[in-house]
Motif scaffolding. Structure first.
Motif, PDB file in Angstrom:
ATOM      1  N   ILE A   8       0.716  -1.012  -0.369  1.00 33.71           N
ATOM      2  CA  ILE A   8      -0.005   0.275   0.091  1.00 33.71           C
ATOM      3  C   ILE A   8       1.134   0.828  -0.065  1.00 33.71           C
ATOM      4  O   ILE A   8       0.439   2.346  -0.574  1.00 33.71           O
ATOM      5  CB  ILE A   8      -0.545   0.184   1.475  1.00 33.71           C
ATOM      6  CG1 ILE A   8      -1.804  -1.007   1.252  1.00 33.71           C
ATOM      7  CG2 ILE A   8      -1.622   1.251   1.650  1.00 33.71           C
ATOM      8  CD1 ILE A   8      -3.260  -0.908   2.228  1.00 33.71           C
ATOM      9  N   ALA A   9       1.945   1.193   0.504  1.00 34.47           N
ATOM     10  CA  ALA A   9       2.907   2.463   0.745  1.00 34.47           C
ATOM     11  C   ALA A   9       3.669   2.500  -0.293  1.00 34.47           C
ATOM     12  O   ALA A   9       3.386   3.922  -0.838  1.00 34.47           O
ATOM     13  CB  ALA A   9       3.757   2.533   1.834  1.00 34.47           C
ATOM     14  N   THR A  10       3.902   2.030  -1.299  1.00 28.50           N
ATOM     15  CA  THR A  10       4.985   1.396  -2.345  1.00 28.50           C
ATOM     16  C   THR A  10       3.978   1.662  -3.409  1.00 28.50           C
ATOM     17  O   THR A  10       4.187   3.195  -4.141  1.00 28.50           O
ATOM     18  CB  THR A  10       4.847   0.569  -2.755  1.00 28.50           C
ATOM     19  OG1 THR A  10       5.893  -0.086  -2.349  1.00 28.50           O
ATOM     20  CG2 THR A  10       5.881   0.588  -4.163  1.00 28.50           C
ATOM     21  N   LEU A  11       2.669   2.077  -3.293  1.00 29.95           N
ATOM     22  CA  LEU A  11       1.364   2.019  -4.830  1.00 29.95           C
ATOM     23  C   LEU A  11       1.044   3.858  -4.196  1.00 29.95           C
ATOM     24  O   LEU A  11       0.568   4.495  -5.276  1.00 29.95           O
ATOM     25  CB  LEU A  11       0.297   1.505  -5.008  1.00 29.95           C
ATOM     26  CG  LEU A  11       0.679   0.445  -4.662  1.00 29.95           C
ATOM     27  CD1 LEU A  11      -0.278  -0.924  -5.433  1.00 29.95           C
ATOM     28  CD2 LEU A  11       1.370  -0.284  -6.529  1.00 29.95           C
ATOM     29  N   ILE A 171      -7.216  -1.847  -6.911  1.00 26.53           N
ATOM     30  CA  ILE A 171      -7.140   0.105  -7.090  1.00 26.53           C
ATOM     31  C   ILE A 171      -6.763   1.011  -6.819  1.00 26.53           C
ATOM     32  O   ILE A 171      -6.550   0.889  -5.634  1.00 26.53           O
ATOM     33  CB  ILE A 171      -8.270  -0.132  -7.221  1.00 26.53           C
ATOM     34  CG1 ILE A 171     -10.196  -1.197  -7.034  1.00 26.53           C
ATOM     35  CG2 ILE A 171      -9.634   1.221  -7.391  1.00 26.53           C
ATOM     36  CD1 ILE A 171      -9.980  -1.240  -8.699  1.00 26.53           C
ATOM     37  N   VAL A 172      -6.382   1.843  -7.462  1.00 25.11           N
ATOM     38  CA  VAL A 172      -5.121   2.880  -6.847  1.00 25.11           C
ATOM     39  C   VAL A 172      -5.943   4.434  -7.754  1.00 25.11           C
ATOM     40  O   VAL A 172      -6.617   4.229  -8.687  1.00 25.11           O
ATOM     41  CB  VAL A 172      -4.160   3.024  -7.301  1.00 25.11           C
ATOM     42  CG1 VAL A 172      -3.734   4.425  -6.662  1.00 25.11           C
ATOM     43  CG2 VAL A 172      -3.321   2.312  -6.788  1.00 25.11           C
ATOM     44  N   VAL A 173      -6.738   5.032  -6.478  1.00 25.21           N
ATOM     45  CA  VAL A 173      -6.841   6.487  -7.433  1.00 25.21           C
ATOM     46  C   VAL A 173      -6.191   7.780  -6.705  1.00 25.21           C
ATOM     47  O   VAL A 173      -5.875   7.067  -5.835  1.00 25.21           O
ATOM     48  CB  VAL A 173      -8.795   6.265  -6.658  1.00 25.21           C
ATOM     49  CG1 VAL A 173      -9.601   5.826  -7.905  1.00 25.21           C
ATOM     50  CG2 VAL A 173      -8.886   5.832  -5.024  1.00 25.21           C
ATOM     51  N   ASP A 174      -6.913   8.640  -7.839  1.00 22.78           N
ATOM     52  CA  ASP A 174      -5.896   9.859  -7.355  1.00 22.78           C
ATOM     53  C   ASP A 174      -6.473  10.494  -7.979  1.00 22.78           C
ATOM     54  O   ASP A 174      -7.781  10.774  -9.233  1.00 22.78           O
ATOM     55  CB  ASP A 174      -4.533   9.469  -7.804  1.00 22.78           C
ATOM     56  CG  ASP A 174      -4.158   9.483  -8.490  1.00 22.78           C
ATOM     57  OD1 ASP A 174      -4.382   9.922 -10.022  1.00 22.78           O
ATOM     58  OD2 ASP A 174      -2.817   9.522  -8.959  1.00 22.78           O
ATOM     59  N   GLN A 175      -5.939  12.284  -8.506  1.00 28.09           N
ATOM     60  CA  GLN A 175      -6.997  13.655  -8.775  1.00 28.09           C
ATOM     61  C   GLN A 175      -7.212  13.118 -10.402  1.00 28.09           C
ATOM     62  O   GLN A 175      -7.908  13.674 -11.227  1.00 28.09           O
ATOM     63  CB  GLN A 175      -5.972  14.738  -8.642  1.00 28.09           C
ATOM     64  CG  GLN A 175      -6.307  14.938  -6.997  1.00 28.09           C
ATOM     65  CD  GLN A 175      -7.424  15.075  -6.336  1.00 28.09           C
ATOM     66  OE1 GLN A 175      -8.173  16.110  -6.895  1.00 28.09           O
ATOM     67  NE2 GLN A 175      -7.861  14.125  -6.061  1.00 28.09           N
ATOM     68  N   ASP A 176      -6.371  11.914 -10.976  1.00 33.46           N
ATOM     69  CA  ASP A 176      -6.342  11.860 -12.397  1.00 33.46           C
ATOM     70  C   ASP A 176      -7.365  10.676 -12.436  1.00 33.46           C
ATOM     71  O   ASP A 176      -7.951  10.208 -13.621  1.00 33.46           O
ATOM     72  CB  ASP A 176      -5.225  10.884 -12.922  1.00 33.46           C
ATOM     73  CG  ASP A 176      -4.394  12.154 -12.974  1.00 33.46           C
ATOM     74  OD1 ASP A 176      -4.126  13.527 -12.702  1.00 33.46           O
ATOM     75  OD2 ASP A 176      -2.932  11.955 -13.722  1.00 33.46           O
ATOM     76  N   GLY A 177      -7.603   9.534 -11.419  1.00 30.45           N
ATOM     77  CA  GLY A 177      -9.193   9.115 -11.393  1.00 30.45           C
ATOM     78  C   GLY A 177      -8.434   7.683 -10.767  1.00 30.45           C
ATOM     79  O   GLY A 177      -7.656   7.776 -10.586  1.00 30.45           O
TER      80      GLY A 177
END
Length: 232
Positions: A8-11, A171-177
């Motif tokens: 989790i920390a890596t991603l 799933i990884v989410v950020d400001q790009d989606g």
């Protein structure tokens, strides 16, 4: 699937833009969930295993307020969500029926769900924001889900925003989606994504120094040698 704290920390240190590049190099082009944008600016990058939910078109004998008390309901699905998961909801891109409102989002937040991702919309906007559950969606609509959708299942393969999502994909989410990492490719992505981030950060330092793009991005042999030397 239980993600390690290290994974989790890596991603969390890798942007979704970088992840799409890493996955593209592995032949996966269709991993960005269309329509899933941050409901609130500034939401943090979040990582978690997918917990899937599926809607189909509304059918009048099934999509009723009474269905909310059915054993096959969004309420029952929420009670099955494990802490740390990302709820990924196939709403078929429907934008005139909110799949969840403030009460359901509040319960998800209380259960420790990391985020909600959908190609549909939510309702009760002010209340949903007050729950502090991070949400990625197409927007908001006042009508309830049964106005346009029938809930049918959870923890099955779904299509969300044009992407095939299986339970426990990452799933990884950020400001790009929202970006999906197939569970079987997680270890490879964990190995390669941080290096991609380091390389692009180094390229940015060269851009700041006034270096032109040809030979820098993508790197030619001379630039690769400079980059490798910079890591020593």
């Amino acid at each position: 699937m239980a993600l390690s704290a290290e994974a989790i920390a890596t991603l969390k240190a890798v942007s979704t833009a970088t992840l799409t590049t890493v996955l593209l190099k592995k032949g996966l082009r269709n991993v960005w969930i269309r329509g899933a944008v941050p409901l609130k600016p500034g939401q943090p990058r979040i990582v978690g295993p997918a917990f899937t939910l599926r809607f189909v078109p509304a059918r009048e004998d099934l999509a009723t307020p009474a269905s909310w008390a059915s054993p096959i309901s969004t309420r029952a699905a929420i009670e099955a969500m494990p802490e740390g998961c990302v709820a990924v909801v196939d709403a078929m891109g429907v934008t005139d029926a909110g799949i969840f409102g403030d009460i359901l989002c509040a319960r998800m937040q209380k259960r420790g769900v990391a985020a909600l991702v959908t190609d549909g919309v939510v309702r009760d906007l002010a209340g949903v924001l007050d729950t502090n559950l991070p949400v990625w969606c197409r927007g908001v609509a006042a009508p309830p889900s049964v106005a346009g959708l029938t809930f049918v299942a959870w923890q099955q393969p779904i299509g969300c925003g044009g992407v095939a999502v299986f339970p426990d994909d990452i799933i990884v989410v950020d400001q790009d989606g929202a970006v999906l990492i197939p569970a079987d490719l997680l270890e490879a992505v964990l190995d390669e994504a941080p290096e991609q981030e380091r390389m692009e950060a180094w390229i940015m330092t060269r851009i700041d120094e006034g270096v032109s793009l040809p030979g820098l991005y993508p790197m030619n042999a001379e630039t690769k040698a400079l980059y490798e030397a910079s890591k020593k």
